[in-house]
Scaffold this motif. Sequence first.
Motif, PDB file in Angstrom:
ATOM      1  N   MET A   1       0.841  -1.174   0.000  1.00 30.07           N
ATOM      2  CA  MET A   1       0.000   0.000   0.000  1.00 30.07           C
ATOM      3  C   MET A   1       0.890   1.242   0.000  1.00 30.07           C
ATOM      4  O   MET A   1       1.828   1.352   0.761  1.00 30.07           O
ATOM      5  N   MET A   2       0.601   2.184  -0.867  1.00 26.08           N
ATOM      6  CA  MET A   2       1.383   3.407  -0.973  1.00 26.08           C
ATOM      7  C   MET A   2       0.894   4.428   0.043  1.00 26.08           C
ATOM      8  O   MET A   2      -0.290   4.532   0.306  1.00 26.08           O
ATOM      9  N   GLN A   3       1.825   5.145   0.614  1.00 28.96           N
ATOM     10  CA  GLN A   3       1.507   6.155   1.608  1.00 28.96           C
ATOM     11  C   GLN A   3       2.025   7.503   1.125  1.00 28.96           C
ATOM     12  O   GLN A   3       3.015   7.572   0.417  1.00 28.96           O
ATOM     13  N   LEU A   4       1.369   8.565   1.551  1.00 32.37           N
ATOM     14  CA  LEU A   4       1.837   9.891   1.188  1.00 32.37           C
ATOM     15  C   LEU A   4       3.136  10.210   1.915  1.00 32.37           C
ATOM     16  O   LEU A   4       4.115  10.608   1.305  1.00 32.37           O
ATOM     17  N   TYR A   5       3.155  10.020   3.229  1.00 26.46           N
ATOM     18  CA  TYR A   5       4.351  10.292   4.019  1.00 26.46           C
ATOM     19  C   TYR A   5       4.913   8.991   4.566  1.00 26.46           C
ATOM     20  O   TYR A   5       4.176   8.074   4.876  1.00 26.46           O
ATOM     21  N   ASN A   6       6.208   8.940   4.702  1.00 29.86           N
ATOM     22  CA  ASN A   6       6.882   7.726   5.144  1.00 29.86           C
ATOM     23  C   ASN A   6       6.657   7.473   6.628  1.00 29.86           C
ATOM     24  O   ASN A   6       6.887   8.340   7.453  1.00 29.86           O
ATOM     25  N   ASN A   7       6.202   6.273   6.960  1.00 33.08           N
ATOM     26  CA  ASN A   7       6.156   5.845   8.351  1.00 33.08           C
ATOM     27  C   ASN A   7       6.440   4.347   8.455  1.00 33.08           C
ATOM     28  O   ASN A   7       6.066   3.708   9.425  1.00 33.08           O
ATOM     29  N   GLU A   8       7.112   3.817   7.450  1.00 33.56           N
ATOM     30  CA  GLU A   8       7.452   2.402   7.434  1.00 33.56           C
ATOM     31  C   GLU A   8       8.970   2.236   7.535  1.00 33.56           C
ATOM     32  O   GLU A   8       9.713   2.663   6.659  1.00 33.56           O
TER      33      GLU A   8
ATOM     34  N   GLU B   1      12.181  -0.567   8.838  1.00 33.83           N
ATOM     35  CA  GLU B   1      12.597  -1.907   9.227  1.00 33.83           C
ATOM     36  C   GLU B   1      13.999  -1.799   9.794  1.00 33.83           C
ATOM     37  O   GLU B   1      14.922  -1.361   9.089  1.00 33.83           O
ATOM     38  N   ASN B   2      14.151  -2.120  11.053  1.00 35.75           N
ATOM     39  CA  ASN B   2      15.443  -1.992  11.755  1.00 35.75           C
ATOM     40  C   ASN B   2      15.990  -0.574  11.651  1.00 35.75           C
ATOM     41  O   ASN B   2      17.181  -0.362  11.458  1.00 35.75           O
ATOM     42  N   GLY B   3      15.101   0.412  11.730  1.00 37.39           N
ATOM     43  CA  GLY B   3      15.504   1.813  11.696  1.00 37.39           C
ATOM     44  C   GLY B   3      15.782   2.377  10.319  1.00 37.39           C
ATOM     45  O   GLY B   3      16.153   3.532  10.174  1.00 37.39           O
ATOM     46  N   VAL B   4      15.592   1.570   9.259  1.00 38.05           N
ATOM     47  CA  VAL B   4      15.859   2.001   7.892  1.00 38.05           C
ATOM     48  C   VAL B   4      14.525   2.148   7.159  1.00 38.05           C
ATOM     49  O   VAL B   4      13.673   1.254   7.194  1.00 38.05           O
ATOM     50  N   SER B   5      14.371   3.260   6.467  1.00 30.75           N
ATOM     51  CA  SER B   5      13.149   3.526   5.724  1.00 30.75           C
ATOM     52  C   SER B   5      12.923   2.460   4.662  1.00 30.75           C
ATOM     53  O   SER B   5      13.844   2.047   3.964  1.00 30.75           O
ATOM     54  N   LYS B   6      11.670   2.027   4.516  1.00 31.76           N
ATOM     55  CA  LYS B   6      11.315   1.053   3.486  1.00 31.76           C
ATOM     56  C   LYS B   6      10.944   1.738   2.169  1.00 31.76           C
ATOM     57  O   LYS B   6      10.591   1.073   1.200  1.00 31.76           O
ATOM     58  N   GLN B   7      11.023   3.085   2.128  1.00 35.43           N
ATOM     59  CA  GLN B   7      10.743   3.865   0.920  1.00 35.43           C
ATOM     60  C   GLN B   7       9.358   3.537   0.343  1.00 35.43           C
ATOM     61  O   GLN B   7       9.191   3.350  -0.859  1.00 35.43           O
ATOM     62  N   MET B   8       8.366   3.532   1.208  1.00 35.42           N
ATOM     63  CA  MET B   8       6.998   3.224   0.797  1.00 35.42           C
ATOM     64  C   MET B   8       6.121   4.470   0.832  1.00 35.42           C
ATOM     65  O   MET B   8       4.964   4.428   1.217  1.00 35.42           O
ATOM     66  N   SER B   9       6.680   5.585   0.426  1.00 32.83           N
ATOM     67  CA  SER B   9       5.928   6.835   0.509  1.00 32.83           C
ATOM     68  C   SER B   9       6.083   7.653  -0.764  1.00 32.83           C
ATOM     69  O   SER B   9       6.974   7.423  -1.574  1.00 32.83           O
ATOM     70  N   LEU B  10       5.199   8.625  -0.909  1.00 31.11           N
ATOM     71  CA  LEU B  10       5.314   9.563  -2.018  1.00 31.11           C
ATOM     72  C   LEU B  10       6.186  10.752  -1.626  1.00 31.11           C
ATOM     73  O   LEU B  10       6.784  11.396  -2.481  1.00 31.11           O
ATOM     74  N   ILE B  11       6.226  11.037  -0.316  1.00 32.44           N
ATOM     75  CA  ILE B  11       7.069  12.107   0.216  1.00 32.44           C
ATOM     76  C   ILE B  11       7.870  11.501   1.364  1.00 32.44           C
ATOM     77  O   ILE B  11       7.295  10.948   2.300  1.00 32.44           O
TER      78      ILE B  11
END
Length: 71
Positions: A1-8, A10-20
């Motif tokens: 699922m795509m998100q507008l802002y990043n809040n995903e 894993e082990n402190g590293v962004s999963k890059q699942m956001s538009l911003i």
Amino acid sequence: MMQLYNNEYENGVSKQMSLINESGTKMPLYFTHQNFYIKMNNYLKTYKTTNGTYPSTEDYRKKALEVLATL
């Protein structure tokens, strides 16, 4: 699922699942969505003006796939 802002994360590293991203930078997919909506809204306006009605679901789907292939 795509998100507008990043809040995903894993082990402190962004999963890059956001538009911003978390620093406020618009990611490439943001611009893909933006361009898609602009082109499809223009298509709908033109179609409605020309035909007096909106396109069928099938016509819209065909145009959407054409537009996505160009982005």
